[in-house]
Design a protein around this motif. Structure first.
Motif, mmCIF file in Angstrom:
data_model
loop_
_atom_site.group_PDB
_atom_site.id
_atom_site.type_symbol
_atom_site.label_atom_id
_atom_site.label_comp_id
_atom_site.label_asym_id
_atom_site.label_seq_id
_atom_site.Cartn_x
_atom_site.Cartn_y
_atom_site.Cartn_z
ATOM 1 N N PHE A 1 -24.876 24.609 22.073
ATOM 2 C CA PHE A 1 -25.039 23.126 22.500
ATOM 3 C C PHE A 1 -23.756 22.382 22.478
ATOM 4 O O PHE A 1 -23.584 21.227 23.192
ATOM 5 N N SER A 2 -22.984 22.928 21.751
ATOM 6 C CA SER A 2 -21.823 22.079 21.408
ATOM 7 C C SER A 2 -20.597 22.704 22.068
ATOM 8 O O SER A 2 -19.352 22.164 22.062
ATOM 9 N N ALA A 3 -20.815 23.292 23.206
ATOM 10 C CA ALA A 3 -19.883 23.941 24.039
ATOM 11 C C ALA A 3 -19.467 22.943 24.892
ATOM 12 O O ALA A 3 -18.149 23.072 25.662
ATOM 13 N N GLU A 4 -19.947 21.874 25.291
ATOM 14 C CA GLU A 4 -19.641 20.907 26.324
ATOM 15 C C GLU A 4 -19.218 21.412 27.754
ATOM 16 O O GLU A 4 -18.094 21.335 28.103
ATOM 17 N N GLY A 5 -19.959 22.687 28.147
ATOM 18 C CA GLY A 5 -19.742 23.122 29.539
ATOM 19 C C GLY A 5 -18.924 24.340 29.417
ATOM 20 O O GLY A 5 -19.008 25.105 30.485
ATOM 21 N N ASN A 6 -18.307 24.617 28.258
ATOM 22 C CA ASN A 6 -17.345 25.865 28.317
ATOM 23 C C ASN A 6 -18.157 26.942 27.673
ATOM 24 O O ASN A 6 -17.971 27.506 26.352
ATOM 25 N N THR A 7 -19.218 27.633 28.178
ATOM 26 C CA THR A 7 -20.170 28.522 27.647
ATOM 27 C C THR A 7 -19.304 29.792 27.196
ATOM 28 O O THR A 7 -19.601 30.569 26.383
ATOM 29 N N GLU A 8 -18.263 30.082 28.142
ATOM 30 C CA GLU A 8 -17.487 31.425 28.048
ATOM 31 C C GLU A 8 -16.974 31.514 26.583
ATOM 32 O O GLU A 8 -16.983 32.648 25.877
ATOM 33 N N SER A 9 -16.260 30.302 26.330
ATOM 34 C CA SER A 9 -15.558 30.335 24.814
ATOM 35 C C SER A 9 -16.513 30.465 23.829
ATOM 36 O O SER A 9 -16.129 31.150 22.847
ATOM 37 N N VAL A 10 -17.772 29.900 23.799
ATOM 38 C CA VAL A 10 -18.810 30.036 22.887
ATOM 39 C C VAL A 10 -19.289 31.377 22.693
ATOM 40 O O VAL A 10 -19.376 31.803 21.732
ATOM 41 N N ALA A 11 -19.478 31.988 23.701
ATOM 42 C CA ALA A 11 -20.279 33.361 24.009
ATOM 43 C C ALA A 11 -18.795 34.222 23.122
ATOM 44 O O ALA A 11 -19.184 35.226 22.649
ATOM 45 N N PHE A 12 -17.877 34.183 23.920
ATOM 46 C CA PHE A 12 -16.729 34.871 23.231
ATOM 47 C C PHE A 12 -16.548 34.724 21.584
ATOM 48 O O PHE A 12 -16.560 35.899 21.000
ATOM 49 N N ALA A 13 -16.654 33.572 21.267
ATOM 50 C CA ALA A 13 -16.380 33.410 19.881
ATOM 51 C C ALA A 13 -17.595 33.983 18.938
ATOM 52 O O ALA A 13 -17.377 34.752 17.870
ATOM 53 N N VAL A 14 -18.853 33.658 19.498
ATOM 54 C CA VAL A 14 -19.973 34.175 18.835
ATOM 55 C C VAL A 14 -19.862 35.842 18.888
ATOM 56 O O VAL A 14 -20.286 36.601 17.719
ATOM 57 N N ASN A 15 -19.715 36.325 20.190
ATOM 58 C CA ASN A 15 -19.452 37.821 20.138
ATOM 59 C C ASN A 15 -18.569 38.299 19.249
ATOM 60 O O ASN A 15 -18.908 39.536 18.645
ATOM 61 N N VAL A 16 -17.606 37.870 19.061
ATOM 62 C CA VAL A 16 -16.574 38.763 18.201
ATOM 63 C C VAL A 16 -17.034 38.455 16.867
ATOM 64 O O VAL A 16 -16.776 39.641 16.056
ATOM 65 N N ALA A 17 -17.654 37.222 16.402
ATOM 66 C CA ALA A 17 -18.283 37.411 14.928
ATOM 67 C C ALA A 17 -19.301 38.021 14.784
ATOM 68 O O ALA A 17 -19.214 39.075 13.689
#
Length: 189
Positions: free
Chosen positions: A71-87
């Motif tokens: 929800f904090s992505a502000e439309g940039n779901t790819e960057s959030v998905a990437f950060a979560v997946n790396v962690a």
């Protein structure tokens, strides 16, 4: 600094006066996470991101969830998905070691469209898996976002259950008061 004060030993010495060594090294949290189906990712910039780890007889299934971080992505779901997946990839390698998961593991990552992001997640898993004494083999993340991992077990027990045996190697039922081996006799002629 003193070379003795590097790494785990240094952290224990530095923090032992302020709090217990278990807490200073994060061991209490690691043990608690190994007993839970849901494992929260520790990255502060990913609130609510977690893994759901479910073991079955055939395989271990892992679902990666973004939680409130989406929800904090502000439309940039790819960057959030990437950060979560790396962690999640690094945490999953640690959880495989901690839980001594063996056999087939299917990790369902959050969908990413960029190939370079999938490769970076694989690199994160590979780097974390290098610390594992067991043999770990994995396939690249599929177009569906799934990574297949095969890991050998280091311990002989299954899901925390031990087989108790007598001196002849026969299974013993630990719940029986006498504690003797289980014996089954068929009808005698």
């Amino acid at each position: 600094g003193d070379p003795k004060d590097d790494g785990v030993l240094g952290a224990a010495r530095k923090n032992s006066k302020e709090r217990e060594v278990w807490d200073a090294l994060g061991l209490r949290d690691a043990i608690a996470s190994a007993e839970s189906e849901r494992v929260w990712l520790s990255a502060r910039d990913l609130p609510g991101a977690h893994l759901v780890i479910q073991r079955t007889e055939a395989l271990t299934a892992v679902d990666v969830n973004a939680g409130r971080a989406a929800f904090s992505a502000e439309g940039n779901t790819e960057s959030v998905a990437f950060a979560v997946n790396v962690a999640a990839a690094a945490e999953m390698a640690a959880q495989l070691r901690l839980r001594d998961v063996g056999g087939l593991v299917m990790i369902d990552f959050i969908d990413m469209t960029k190939r370079k992001h999938r490769r970076a997640v694989e690199a994160s898993f590979l780097e974390a898996a290098k610390r594992d004494r067991a043999q770990v083999t994995f396939l690249p993340i599929s177009p569906l976002g799934v990574m297949e991992v095969a890991r050998e077990r280091l311990q002989g027990n299954h899901a925390g259950r031990f087989v108790v045996a007598d001196e002849k190697g026969m299974p013993v039922d630990p719940d029986r008061p006498a504690g003797g081996p289980r014996r089954v006799r068929g009808p005698r002629p």
